[in-house]
Design an enzyme around this catalytic site. Structure first.
Site, PDB file in Angstrom:
ATOM      1  N   SER A  71      -6.911   9.856   5.492  1.00 46.14           N
ATOM      2  CA  SER A  71      -7.822   9.832   4.345  1.00 46.14           C
ATOM      3  C   SER A  71      -9.274  10.067   4.767  1.00 46.14           C
ATOM      4  CB  SER A  71      -7.742   8.475   3.637  1.00 46.14           C
ATOM      5  OG  SER A  71      -6.430   8.210   3.212  1.00 46.14           O
TER       6      SER A  71
HETATM    7  N1  SAH Z   1      -3.157   5.460   6.398  1.00 41.01           N
HETATM    8  C1  SAH Z   1      -2.955   6.770   7.013  1.00 41.01           C
HETATM    9  C2  SAH Z   1      -2.915   7.884   5.990  1.00 41.01           C
HETATM   10  C3  SAH Z   1      -1.631   7.963   5.403  1.00 41.01           C
HETATM   11  S1  SAH Z   1      -1.215   9.337   4.393  1.00 41.01           S
HETATM   12  C4  SAH Z   1      -3.968   7.063   8.062  1.00 41.01           C
HETATM   13  O1  SAH Z   1      -4.929   6.297   8.215  1.00 41.01           O
HETATM   14  O2  SAH Z   1      -3.809   8.063   8.766  1.00 41.01           O
HETATM   15  C5  SAH Z   1       0.145   8.565   3.589  1.00 41.01           C
HETATM   16  C6  SAH Z   1       1.282   8.191   4.484  1.00 41.01           C
HETATM   17  O3  SAH Z   1       2.265   7.545   3.661  1.00 41.01           O
HETATM   18  C7  SAH Z   1       1.974   9.356   5.149  1.00 41.01           C
HETATM   19  O4  SAH Z   1       2.016   9.158   6.536  1.00 41.01           O
HETATM   20  C8  SAH Z   1       3.378   9.338   4.552  1.00 41.01           C
HETATM   21  O5  SAH Z   1       4.390   9.754   5.441  1.00 41.01           O
HETATM   22  C9  SAH Z   1       3.521   7.874   4.184  1.00 41.01           C
HETATM   23  N2  SAH Z   1       4.557   7.595   3.175  1.00 41.01           N
HETATM   24  C10 SAH Z   1       4.939   8.344   2.122  1.00 41.01           C
HETATM   25  N3  SAH Z   1       5.915   7.724   1.432  1.00 41.01           N
HETATM   26  C11 SAH Z   1       6.169   6.561   2.068  1.00 41.01           C
HETATM   27  C12 SAH Z   1       7.081   5.487   1.854  1.00 41.01           C
HETATM   28  N4  SAH Z   1       7.938   5.485   0.839  1.00 41.01           N
HETATM   29  N5  SAH Z   1       7.054   4.451   2.711  1.00 41.01           N
HETATM   30  C13 SAH Z   1       6.192   4.426   3.775  1.00 41.01           C
HETATM   31  N6  SAH Z   1       5.308   5.416   4.024  1.00 41.01           N
HETATM   32  C14 SAH Z   1       5.293   6.466   3.195  1.00 41.01           C
END
Ligand code: SAH
Length: 222
Positions: A71
């Site tokens: 993000s």
């Molecule tokens: N917090 C992260 C950004 C994450 S982007 C950072 O600082 O880099 C959102 C993330 O949510 C992605 O890695 C994606 O794979 C994950 N995601 C999507 N659906 C999900 C689910 N059902 N359970 C856990 N993670 C999930």
């Protein structure tokens, strides 16, 4: 909780972080000194793929593996500040991704629990965070919709992926009186950042903060 290391000591990156905090966070109203300090310390460039390192401190999200994103720094700060974290808190994050948000949280609280759907992201994030010296983050791979029942209740929950509605298990795993931040809305469409407070009597109050665009919470595991 961050040990001094080669990555975080690069003076150029330190200067870029100070500028990021000043121009992207303080100037836009992020006030919590602990959040500002954490974001000045966590080496964001260590969480992005090599070709993205020169862009690590820019005012935007960046692409990581598995077509996911880290993000925008401002969004990390807004969501973290909204949780009103205390040093003794135990926090749940859904969507480990690169591990950057988990590192910011781990700088502020006692213990972070982070769930990721893709093992290809969860494994490298674990290695990255342990080599940076974070000892207070637990990782698991799975569908975050269900939360992490064994470790509940949590003092705060941060959901880093969007969903059309608030997952009921997450509300149940939130300690009464505390907060969850979550982007709500359809995939690729109009989404709102919602701050949900679970009242001491168990009812919930929701506040809509701003329009956002997040990758979707995908159901099931790959
Ligand atoms: N917090 C992260 C950004 C994450 S982007 C950072 O600082 O880099 C959102 C993330 O949510 C992605 O890695 C994606 O794979 C994950 N995601 C999507 N659906 C999900 C689910 N059902 N359970 C856990 N993670 C999930």
């Amino acid at each position: 909780m961050l040990r001094a290391n080669a990555v975080s000591m690069n003076p150029n990156h330190q200067a870029l972080r100070e500028k990021m905090v000043r121009t992207q966070l303080r100037a836009r109203g992020i006030l919590d000194p602990r959040v500002l300090q954490a974001m000045e310390e966590v080496p964001r460039h260590a969480f992005v793929p090599d070709p993205q390192v020169p862009h690590a401190y820019e005012d935007r999200p960046l692409v990581i593996d598995c077509q996911q994103t880290i993000s925008q720094p401002y969004m990390v700060a807004v969501m973290t500040e909204l949780l009103q974290l205390q040093p003794a808190d135990r926090v749940l994050e859904i969507g480990t991704g690169s591990g950057y948000q988990a590192a910011v949280l781990a700088s502020l609280v006692e213990q972070v629990y982070t769930l990721e759907r893709f093992p290809e992201l969860s494994g490298p994030a674990l290695n990255r965070l342990s080599s940076l010296g974070y000892v207070n983050i637990e990782f698991a791979q799975g569908d975050g919709w269900h939360g992490w029942l064994e470790q509940a209740p949590f003092d705060a929950i941060l959901v880093a992926c969007s969903t059309p509605r608030i997952p009921a298990p997450l509300v149940e795993q939130l300690r009464p009186g505390r907060r969850m931040v979550i982007p709500i809305g359809p995939e690729g469409g109009e989404q709102q950042l919602v701050c949900l407070t679970r009242e001491p009597d168990g009812s919930t109050r929701e506040e809509i903060l701003m329009s956002v665009r997040f990758v979707p919470l995908l159901r099931g595991i790959p």
